[in-house]
Design a protein around this motif. Sequence first.
Motif, PDB file in Angstrom:
ATOM      1  N   ARG A 165       0.828  -1.211   0.000  1.00 17.23           N
ATOM      2  CA  ARG A 165       0.000   0.000   0.000  1.00 17.23           C
ATOM      3  C   ARG A 165       0.860   1.259   0.000  1.00 17.23           C
ATOM      4  O   ARG A 165       0.588   2.216  -0.742  1.00 17.23           O
ATOM      5  CB  ARG A 165      -0.921   0.000   1.228  1.00 17.23           C
ATOM      6  CG  ARG A 165      -1.735   1.282   1.372  1.00 17.23           C
ATOM      7  CD  ARG A 165      -2.610   1.248   2.615  1.00 17.23           C
ATOM      8  NE  ARG A 165      -1.854   1.028   3.842  1.00 17.23           N
ATOM      9  CZ  ARG A 165      -1.148   1.983   4.463  1.00 17.23           C
ATOM     10  NH1 ARG A 165      -1.100   3.228   3.975  1.00 17.23           N
ATOM     11  NH2 ARG A 165      -0.505   1.703   5.584  1.00 17.23           N
ATOM     12  N   GLU A 166       1.907   1.280   0.821  1.00 13.13           N
ATOM     13  CA  GLU A 166       2.729   2.473   0.921  1.00 13.13           C
ATOM     14  C   GLU A 166       3.484   2.753  -0.372  1.00 13.13           C
ATOM     15  O   GLU A 166       3.636   3.909  -0.774  1.00 13.13           O
ATOM     16  CB  GLU A 166       3.712   2.337   2.096  1.00 13.13           C
ATOM     17  CG  GLU A 166       3.063   2.456   3.461  1.00 13.13           C
ATOM     18  CD  GLU A 166       2.437   3.822   3.693  1.00 13.13           C
ATOM     19  OE1 GLU A 166       2.872   4.805   3.046  1.00 13.13           O
ATOM     20  OE2 GLU A 166       1.516   3.926   4.513  1.00 13.13           O
TER      21      GLU A 166
ATOM     22  N   GLU B  71       0.861   4.298  -2.672  1.00 12.68           N
ATOM     23  CA  GLU B  71       0.429   5.633  -2.272  1.00 12.68           C
ATOM     24  C   GLU B  71       1.528   6.673  -2.455  1.00 12.68           C
ATOM     25  O   GLU B  71       1.261   7.805  -2.863  1.00 12.68           O
ATOM     26  CB  GLU B  71      -0.026   5.616  -0.813  1.00 12.68           C
ATOM     27  CG  GLU B  71      -1.331   4.883  -0.579  1.00 12.68           C
ATOM     28  CD  GLU B  71      -1.747   4.865   0.876  1.00 12.68           C
ATOM     29  OE1 GLU B  71      -2.841   4.374   1.157  1.00 12.68           O
ATOM     30  OE2 GLU B  71      -0.965   5.355   1.740  1.00 12.68           O
ATOM     31  N   GLU B  72       2.759   6.300  -2.144  1.00 13.77           N
ATOM     32  CA  GLU B  72       3.817   7.298  -2.094  1.00 13.77           C
ATOM     33  C   GLU B  72       4.579   7.439  -3.402  1.00 13.77           C
ATOM     34  O   GLU B  72       5.058   8.528  -3.725  1.00 13.77           O
ATOM     35  CB  GLU B  72       4.767   6.976  -0.940  1.00 13.77           C
ATOM     36  CG  GLU B  72       4.064   7.101   0.411  1.00 13.77           C
ATOM     37  CD  GLU B  72       4.928   6.652   1.575  1.00 13.77           C
ATOM     38  OE1 GLU B  72       6.090   6.276   1.329  1.00 13.77           O
ATOM     39  OE2 GLU B  72       4.441   6.679   2.714  1.00 13.77           O
TER      40      GLU B  72
ATOM     41  N   GLY C 164      -1.305   4.180  -8.813  1.00 14.15           N
ATOM     42  CA  GLY C 164      -1.787   5.396  -8.179  1.00 14.15           C
ATOM     43  C   GLY C 164      -0.988   6.594  -8.647  1.00 14.15           C
ATOM     44  O   GLY C 164      -0.184   6.513  -9.568  1.00 14.15           O
TER      45      GLY C 164
ATOM     46  N   GLU D 267       2.413  10.801  -4.006  1.00 11.96           N
ATOM     47  CA  GLU D 267       2.115  11.927  -3.144  1.00 11.96           C
ATOM     48  C   GLU D 267       3.020  13.093  -3.500  1.00 11.96           C
ATOM     49  O   GLU D 267       4.144  12.914  -3.975  1.00 11.96           O
ATOM     50  CB  GLU D 267       2.287  11.515  -1.681  1.00 11.96           C
ATOM     51  CG  GLU D 267       1.273  10.458  -1.242  1.00 11.96           C
ATOM     52  CD  GLU D 267       1.413  10.075   0.215  1.00 11.96           C
ATOM     53  OE1 GLU D 267       2.320  10.614   0.891  1.00 11.96           O
ATOM     54  OE2 GLU D 267       0.625   9.242   0.677  1.00 11.96           O
TER      55      GLU D 267
END
Length: 229
Positions: free
Chosen positions: A93-94, A97-98, A184, A187
């Motif tokens: 997940r990280e 996301e990142e 994704g 960020e």
Amino acid sequence: MAAYMWDTKVYPAEMFVESCGAILFDLSGSASPPSPSPSPASASSDSDSGVDTTTTTTTTIRSAAVATVNDTNTNNKTGRRNCRETRQAAAVREVREESGYACRLRPVTMPTRAPSVLEAADVKDFARTYPDLTEPFMLEVRDLGQGEGEGVKLVWWFVAEVLRPGMGRVDGNGDGDEEDYEPGEPEVHFAPAFFECEAALEKLTFQKDRDVLRRAMDLVETSKWDWSD
């Protein structure tokens, strides 16, 4: 009161936090990052999230390209494992996301002091080498400060593989549940930049980051992956 036999510190839950990240390899053989691609950046720094991305151009890891992550967020709040979330799921997940990359954990052959499920309960405590492990290959322990209530941060490192469009449903974190390929957007305070492996080692600011990347590279070389699957 009797003295304890080991030098030990005990932390209640409010004084420790877990973070999960990955060294991310691209096994497609492409010389460019998979699409969608985060915007490259020339700077590099110590990533608080523990996310470094690696993309290979051949079956030899020494000729691969590596993306270091420039993290402009200094609040030490990124990369955290959520309640009721496994470390493996948190790492996947990280990364998504990142960095903006969808990924799955890639099994490696490595020594570990964790016993096999086939071992006896009282097996002696020493490192044994097992194949096909999606366990953390490195643990980083950060002292968050000497002030009251600061505590420590535990950063678990994994080896992972970039996913590309068209791969369909995949078991990203090795829990047996398949999910749709879903990249994704990175960020805003993360900017991956790609370099050759050896160059990336030099770009990383801190020796501990170089140690983690070098370890991951060595594991890939010795795990004898099938780079065509």
